[in-house]
Design a protein around this motif. Structure first.
Motif, PDB file in Angstrom:
ATOM      1  N   ALA A  84       0.847  -1.259   0.185  1.00  0.00           N
ATOM      2  CA  ALA A  84      -0.267  -0.148  -0.019  1.00  0.00           C
ATOM      3  C   ALA A  84       0.825   1.274  -0.119  1.00  0.00           C
ATOM      4  N   ARG A  85       1.846   1.278   0.826  1.00  0.00           N
ATOM      5  CA  ARG A  85       2.940   2.474   0.876  1.00  0.00           C
ATOM      6  C   ARG A  85       3.565   2.611  -0.679  1.00  0.00           C
ATOM      7  N   VAL A  86       4.089   1.546  -1.144  1.00  0.00           N
ATOM      8  CA  VAL A  86       4.580   1.585  -2.426  1.00  0.00           C
ATOM      9  C   VAL A  86       3.548   2.279  -3.423  1.00  0.00           C
ATOM     10  N   SER A  87       2.266   1.848  -3.370  1.00  0.00           N
ATOM     11  CA  SER A  87       1.436   2.324  -4.371  1.00  0.00           C
ATOM     12  C   SER A  87       0.970   3.625  -4.028  1.00  0.00           C
ATOM     13  N   ASP A  88       0.880   4.129  -2.743  1.00  0.00           N
ATOM     14  CA  ASP A  88       0.809   5.484  -2.469  1.00  0.00           C
ATOM     15  C   ASP A  88       1.710   6.418  -3.064  1.00  0.00           C
ATOM     16  N   GLY A  89       3.018   5.841  -2.680  1.00  0.00           N
ATOM     17  CA  GLY A  89       4.087   6.776  -3.194  1.00  0.00           C
ATOM     18  C   GLY A  89       4.130   6.784  -4.634  1.00  0.00           C
ATOM     19  N   GLU A  90       3.652   6.042  -5.520  1.00  0.00           N
ATOM     20  CA  GLU A  90       3.661   6.022  -6.790  1.00  0.00           C
ATOM     21  C   GLU A  90       2.767   6.986  -7.649  1.00  0.00           C
ATOM     22  N   ARG A  91       1.999   7.431  -6.723  1.00  0.00           N
ATOM     23  CA  ARG A  91       0.982   8.460  -7.096  1.00  0.00           C
ATOM     24  C   ARG A  91       1.686   9.943  -6.969  1.00  0.00           C
ATOM     25  N   THR A  92       2.699  10.012  -6.404  1.00  0.00           N
ATOM     26  CA  THR A  92       3.385  11.383  -6.212  1.00  0.00           C
ATOM     27  C   THR A  92       4.591  11.576  -7.156  1.00  0.00           C
ATOM     28  N   HIS A  93       5.073  10.270  -8.046  1.00  0.00           N
ATOM     29  CA  HIS A  93       6.153  10.571  -8.822  1.00  0.00           C
ATOM     30  C   HIS A  93       5.895   9.526  -9.961  1.00  0.00           C
ATOM     31  N   ARG A  94       6.724   9.636 -10.998  1.00  0.00           N
ATOM     32  CA  ARG A  94       6.678   8.816 -12.188  1.00  0.00           C
ATOM     33  C   ARG A  94       7.607   7.566 -11.971  1.00  0.00           C
ATOM     34  N   GLY A  95       8.306   7.264 -11.058  1.00  0.00           N
ATOM     35  CA  GLY A  95       9.143   6.010 -10.742  1.00  0.00           C
ATOM     36  C   GLY A  95       8.229   4.820 -10.565  1.00  0.00           C
ATOM     37  N   GLU A  96       9.188   3.687 -10.426  1.00  0.00           N
ATOM     38  CA  GLU A  96       8.515   2.375  -9.990  1.00  0.00           C
ATOM     39  C   GLU A  96       9.377   1.848  -8.893  1.00  0.00           C
ATOM     40  N   LEU A  97       8.936   1.580  -7.833  1.00  0.00           N
ATOM     41  CA  LEU A  97       9.788   0.782  -6.707  1.00  0.00           C
ATOM     42  C   LEU A  97       9.371  -0.727  -6.547  1.00  0.00           C
ATOM     43  N   ARG A  98      10.293  -1.214  -6.451  1.00  0.00           N
ATOM     44  CA  ARG A  98      10.109  -2.772  -6.171  1.00  0.00           C
ATOM     45  C   ARG A  98      10.750  -3.080  -4.911  1.00  0.00           C
ATOM     46  N   GLU A 125      11.150   7.019   2.252  1.00  0.00           N
ATOM     47  CA  GLU A 125      12.542   7.717   1.677  1.00  0.00           C
ATOM     48  C   GLU A 125      12.670   7.522   0.057  1.00  0.00           C
ATOM     49  N   VAL A 126      12.697   6.407  -0.084  1.00  0.00           N
ATOM     50  CA  VAL A 126      12.962   6.359  -1.864  1.00  0.00           C
ATOM     51  C   VAL A 126      11.710   7.008  -2.499  1.00  0.00           C
ATOM     52  N   GLY A 127      10.645   6.860  -2.071  1.00  0.00           N
ATOM     53  CA  GLY A 127       9.489   7.632  -2.847  1.00  0.00           C
ATOM     54  C   GLY A 127       9.588   9.238  -2.880  1.00  0.00           C
ATOM     55  N   ALA A 128      10.139   9.541  -1.754  1.00  0.00           N
ATOM     56  CA  ALA A 128      10.555  11.067  -1.581  1.00  0.00           C
ATOM     57  C   ALA A 128      11.556  11.630  -2.464  1.00  0.00           C
ATOM     58  N   LEU A 129      12.461  10.813  -2.742  1.00  0.00           N
ATOM     59  CA  LEU A 129      13.372  11.030  -3.765  1.00  0.00           C
ATOM     60  C   LEU A 129      12.991  11.245  -5.018  1.00  0.00           C
ATOM     61  N   LEU A 130      12.171  10.134  -5.337  1.00  0.00           N
ATOM     62  CA  LEU A 130      11.285   9.933  -6.657  1.00  0.00           C
ATOM     63  C   LEU A 130      10.602  11.093  -6.952  1.00  0.00           C
ATOM     64  N   ALA A 131       9.950  11.631  -6.040  1.00  0.00           N
ATOM     65  CA  ALA A 131       8.898  12.700  -5.886  1.00  0.00           C
ATOM     66  C   ALA A 131       9.495  13.867  -6.274  1.00  0.00           C
ATOM     67  N   ARG A 132      10.846  14.126  -5.699  1.00  0.00           N
ATOM     68  CA  ARG A 132      11.638  15.266  -6.107  1.00  0.00           C
ATOM     69  C   ARG A 132      12.133  15.296  -7.460  1.00  0.00           C
ATOM     70  N   HIS A 133      12.907  14.039  -7.731  1.00  0.00           N
ATOM     71  CA  HIS A 133      13.612  14.075  -9.062  1.00  0.00           C
ATOM     72  C   HIS A 133      12.719  13.622 -10.371  1.00  0.00           C
ATOM     73  N   PHE A 134      11.622  12.778 -10.054  1.00  0.00           N
ATOM     74  CA  PHE A 134      10.475  12.387 -11.183  1.00  0.00           C
ATOM     75  C   PHE A 134       9.090  12.583 -10.681  1.00  0.00           C
ATOM     76  N   PRO A 135       8.691  13.896 -10.513  1.00  0.00           N
ATOM     77  CA  PRO A 135       7.346  13.995  -9.808  1.00  0.00           C
ATOM     78  C   PRO A 135       6.360  13.643 -10.935  1.00  0.00           C
ATOM     79  N   SER A 136       5.268  13.358 -10.429  1.00  0.00           N
ATOM     80  CA  SER A 136       4.222  12.959 -11.110  1.00  0.00           C
ATOM     81  C   SER A 136       3.475  14.200 -11.938  1.00  0.00           C
TER      82      SER A 136
END
Length: 164
Positions: free
Chosen positions: A29-43, A137-148
């Protein structure tokens, strides 16, 4: 010899207790929520231990993370910004492997800070919190560098953590 003993006899057999279904669902759920804020993909991949043959061949946690990065196709995202968060429980190792798009924008010390925060939580026995910290924290970096950009996107990688 120490690595072999650790991987053979460490507490790796407790992976089901350390990561029960509700914890895995919370991570997903946290991965999914984070991916709404950026264009990255986290596994997220959590491995209990390395096989004897791998350890005796000198395979490190970093090597294994790179292997999984390729095998799980984390590198194959549209914007080249896939990230693998890998935990090797037996050796208490955390590795982050990022695709070239994000690796070019994030300094090594930023990734190291994330693994340090996760290690602090693991040391306290807080397995759920450790991984959730890393995901956030990974999601925050992705949101900063690859924002949605707000447009709908395809989920290119599963959000559910992989237990190995």
């Amino acid at each position: 010899m120490q690595r072999i003993a650790t991987n053979l006899f460490g507490a790796w057999f407790q992976i089901g207790r350390q990561f029960p279904k509700d914890t895995l669902d919370a991570i997903a759920a946290r991965v999914s929520d984070g991916e709404r804020t950026h264009r990255g993909e986290l596994r997220v991949a959590v491995e209990s231990r390395l096989p004897f043959a791998a350890v005796s061949d000198g395979v490190t946690a970093r090597d294994r993370a790179a292997e999984l990065f390729a095998h799980l196709r984390v590198w194959d995202t549209e914007d080249n910004c896939g990230v693998l968060l890998y935990v090797l429980l037996a050796e208490h190792r955390i590795e982050i492997v990022a695709d070239r798009g994000i690796a070019a924008k994030v300094a090594a010390d930023e990734w190291n800070a994330i693994t340090s925060h996760m290690r602090d939580e693991f040391a306290k026995g807080h397995f759920r919190e450790a991984v959730l910290t890393g995901v956030d924290e990974v999601g925050a970096l992705l949101a900063r560098h690859f924002p949605s950009d707000g447009s709908p996107r395809t989920n290119e990688l599963p959000d559910q953590p992989l237990l190995l």
